[in-house]
Design a protein around this motif. Structure first.
Motif, PDB file in Angstrom:
ATOM      1  N   ASN A 202      11.389  26.636 -11.308  1.00 44.55           N
ATOM      2  CA  ASN A 202      11.972  25.834 -10.232  1.00 44.55           C
ATOM      3  C   ASN A 202      10.838  25.475  -9.287  1.00 44.55           C
ATOM      4  O   ASN A 202      10.256  26.351  -8.643  1.00 44.55           O
ATOM      5  N   GLN A 203      10.517  24.197  -9.167  1.00 51.18           N
ATOM      6  CA  GLN A 203       9.376  23.777  -8.362  1.00 51.18           C
ATOM      7  C   GLN A 203       9.658  23.776  -6.859  1.00 51.18           C
ATOM      8  O   GLN A 203       8.725  23.702  -6.062  1.00 51.18           O
ATOM      9  N   ASP A 204      10.921  23.840  -6.476  1.00 50.40           N
ATOM     10  CA  ASP A 204      11.274  23.745  -5.055  1.00 50.40           C
ATOM     11  C   ASP A 204      11.329  25.126  -4.412  1.00 50.40           C
ATOM     12  O   ASP A 204      12.395  25.613  -4.022  1.00 50.40           O
ATOM     13  N   TRP A 205      10.172  25.766  -4.283  1.00 47.96           N
ATOM     14  CA  TRP A 205      10.140  27.113  -3.729  1.00 47.96           C
ATOM     15  C   TRP A 205      10.123  27.137  -2.198  1.00 47.96           C
ATOM     16  O   TRP A 205      10.505  28.116  -1.570  1.00 47.96           O
ATOM     17  N   ASP A 206       9.661  26.062  -1.564  1.00 52.56           N
ATOM     18  CA  ASP A 206       9.519  26.033  -0.106  1.00 52.56           C
ATOM     19  C   ASP A 206      10.881  25.805   0.545  1.00 52.56           C
ATOM     20  O   ASP A 206      11.488  24.748   0.384  1.00 52.56           O
ATOM     21  N   TRP A 207      11.364  26.788   1.303  1.00 49.87           N
ATOM     22  CA  TRP A 207      12.698  26.691   1.883  1.00 49.87           C
ATOM     23  C   TRP A 207      12.820  25.529   2.857  1.00 49.87           C
ATOM     24  O   TRP A 207      13.912  24.981   3.068  1.00 49.87           O
ATOM     25  N   ARG A 208      11.707  25.099   3.441  1.00 50.12           N
ATOM     26  CA  ARG A 208      11.757  24.023   4.435  1.00 50.12           C
ATOM     27  C   ARG A 208      12.172  22.684   3.830  1.00 50.12           C
ATOM     28  O   ARG A 208      12.584  21.780   4.558  1.00 50.12           O
ATOM     29  N   ARG A 209      12.062  22.545   2.530  1.00 52.92           N
ATOM     30  CA  ARG A 209      12.470  21.292   1.883  1.00 52.92           C
ATOM     31  C   ARG A 209      13.987  21.160   1.792  1.00 52.92           C
ATOM     32  O   ARG A 209      14.511  20.090   1.490  1.00 52.92           O
ATOM     33  N   LEU A 210      14.695  22.264   2.007  1.00 50.60           N
ATOM     34  CA  LEU A 210      16.161  22.283   1.917  1.00 50.60           C
ATOM     35  C   LEU A 210      16.649  21.726   0.588  1.00 50.60           C
ATOM     36  O   LEU A 210      17.636  20.979   0.510  1.00 50.60           O
ATOM     37  N   ALA A 211      15.935  22.087  -0.472  1.00 50.74           N
ATOM     38  CA  ALA A 211      16.354  21.673  -1.813  1.00 50.74           C
ATOM     39  C   ALA A 211      17.486  22.580  -2.294  1.00 50.74           C
ATOM     40  O   ALA A 211      17.684  23.673  -1.785  1.00 50.74           O
ATOM     41  N   GLY A 212      18.219  22.108  -3.284  1.00 53.13           N
ATOM     42  CA  GLY A 212      19.283  22.914  -3.872  1.00 53.13           C
ATOM     43  C   GLY A 212      20.615  22.773  -3.175  1.00 53.13           C
ATOM     44  O   GLY A 212      21.382  23.733  -3.081  1.00 53.13           O
ATOM     45  N   ARG A 213      20.933  21.576  -2.705  1.00 52.55           N
ATOM     46  CA  ARG A 213      22.199  21.358  -1.992  1.00 52.55           C
ATOM     47  C   ARG A 213      23.409  21.728  -2.851  1.00 52.55           C
ATOM     48  O   ARG A 213      24.328  22.396  -2.376  1.00 52.55           O
ATOM     49  N   SER A 214      23.410  21.315  -4.102  1.00 56.27           N
ATOM     50  CA  SER A 214      24.557  21.615  -4.967  1.00 56.27           C
ATOM     51  C   SER A 214      24.684  23.117  -5.202  1.00 56.27           C
ATOM     52  O   SER A 214      25.798  23.658  -5.257  1.00 56.27           O
TER      53      SER A 214
ATOM     54  N   ILE B 217      19.849  28.606   2.533  1.00 57.75           N
ATOM     55  CA  ILE B 217      19.898  27.156   2.721  1.00 57.75           C
ATOM     56  C   ILE B 217      18.968  26.441   1.748  1.00 57.75           C
ATOM     57  O   ILE B 217      19.013  25.221   1.626  1.00 57.75           O
ATOM     58  N   ALA B 218      18.117  27.202   1.070  1.00 55.63           N
ATOM     59  CA  ALA B 218      17.224  26.630   0.058  1.00 55.63           C
ATOM     60  C   ALA B 218      17.273  27.521  -1.177  1.00 55.63           C
ATOM     61  O   ALA B 218      16.299  28.197  -1.510  1.00 55.63           O
ATOM     62  N   PRO B 219      18.409  27.551  -1.862  1.00 56.03           N
ATOM     63  CA  PRO B 219      18.578  28.473  -2.993  1.00 56.03           C
ATOM     64  C   PRO B 219      17.645  28.156  -4.142  1.00 56.03           C
ATOM     65  O   PRO B 219      17.414  26.992  -4.470  1.00 56.03           O
ATOM     66  N   LEU B 220      17.115  29.208  -4.749  1.00 52.21           N
ATOM     67  CA  LEU B 220      16.281  29.048  -5.933  1.00 52.21           C
ATOM     68  C   LEU B 220      17.139  28.852  -7.178  1.00 52.21           C
ATOM     69  O   LEU B 220      16.641  28.399  -8.213  1.00 52.21           O
ATOM     70  N   CYS B 221      18.415  29.207  -7.072  1.00 51.12           N
ATOM     71  CA  CYS B 221      19.369  29.023  -8.164  1.00 51.12           C
ATOM     72  C   CYS B 221      20.768  29.237  -7.605  1.00 51.12           C
ATOM     73  O   CYS B 221      20.920  29.679  -6.453  1.00 51.12           O
ATOM     74  N   ASP B 222      21.787  28.918  -8.384  1.00 53.40           N
ATOM     75  CA  ASP B 222      23.158  29.219  -7.976  1.00 53.40           C
ATOM     76  C   ASP B 222      23.284  30.727  -7.759  1.00 53.40           C
ATOM     77  O   ASP B 222      22.717  31.526  -8.508  1.00 53.40           O
ATOM     78  N   GLY B 223      24.044  31.114  -6.739  1.00 57.95           N
ATOM     79  CA  GLY B 223      24.270  32.531  -6.496  1.00 57.95           C
ATOM     80  C   GLY B 223      23.231  33.199  -5.620  1.00 57.95           C
ATOM     81  O   GLY B 223      23.230  34.425  -5.486  1.00 57.95           O
TER      82      GLY B 223
END
Length: 220
Positions: free
Chosen positions: A196-208, A51-57
């Motif tokens: 990738n600065q959005d490492w914290d899964w709680r932020r729910l970053a990486g929607r796309s 739910i908080a992917p570090l990258c596509d895939g």
């Protein structure tokens, strides 16, 4: 090393809720409007996008039952897990050209991997240069305890301390042990390497990236 832990359904565990009911938890549907994110199902294991992917895939593989770590599973489960892992690993590698795996294993109640203590293995496409850089950064902090095939690593008894398993080659997986490993340490190590600065899964970053991964691997 000891015997494997008993598996249970843990009330309040978001993975247990999702896997027992098969649906995407309500708390995440406002951000990701999907009914289900399940991509692969076997008798005892599931694969789904982070739910908080570090990258596509970026995919996760986890047991249906609530284990806190993968190392120490009984032999029958190890064989089934390896088969599921190979399908996911090869699918990611075929799609992106590379694949890297890691798990932060919780052994004691005081261990904090990421705030969700339901065992899950990350599989994501990191190229060989970056995966080698991640491995170097981990080893500098937590020296390698063993390096062997993935199956033999998880088939051994549970260690006494929290652990990290990681690597790009399933025949040469590294394992590090420590009494205290920072929460989300591997996510931070990977994020720092791939910038990738959005490492914290709680932020729910990486929607796309989540939606693209779900679309690509909906039927593994």
């Amino acid at each position: 090393m000891g015997n494997r832990q008993e598996s249970t359904y843990v009330d309040g565990c978001c993975f247990c809720i999702e896997l027992q009911g098969g649906g995407f938890p309500e708390e995440y549907r406002a951000h990701y409007p999907v009914e289900s994110r399940l991509c692969l199902q076997t008798d005892n294991f599931i694969a789904l996008p982070s739910i908080a992917p570090l990258c596509d895939g970026h995919l996760l593989i986890l047991p249906r039952d609530h284990f806190t770590c993968l190392v120490g599973m009984e032999e029958g489960l190890v064989e089934e897990f390896e088969a599921a892992l190979k399908r996911v690993y090869n699918a990611v590698k075929d799609a992106y050209g590379s694949a890297f795996v890691f798990e932060h294993g919780v052994v004691r109640i005081t261990d904090q991997a990421c705030g969700v203590n339901h065992a899950h293995l990350h599989v994501l496409p990191i190229d060989h240069v970056n995966s080698a850089a991640v491995e170097r950064s981990v080893v500098q902090r937590f020296p390698t305890f063993v390096e062997r095939s993935f199956g033999s690593v998880i088939a051994q008894g549970r260690p006494e301390h929290a652990y990290l398993i990681y690597g790009a080659d399933l025949l040469r997986i590294k394992m590090s042990l420590s009494e205290k490993i920072p929460s989300q340490f591997m996510r931070m190590a990977v994020s720092a390497t791939i910038e990738n600065q959005d490492w914290d899964w709680r932020r729910l970053a990486g929607r796309s990236s989540f939606l693209a991964t779900l679309e690509k691997f909906r039927s593994l």
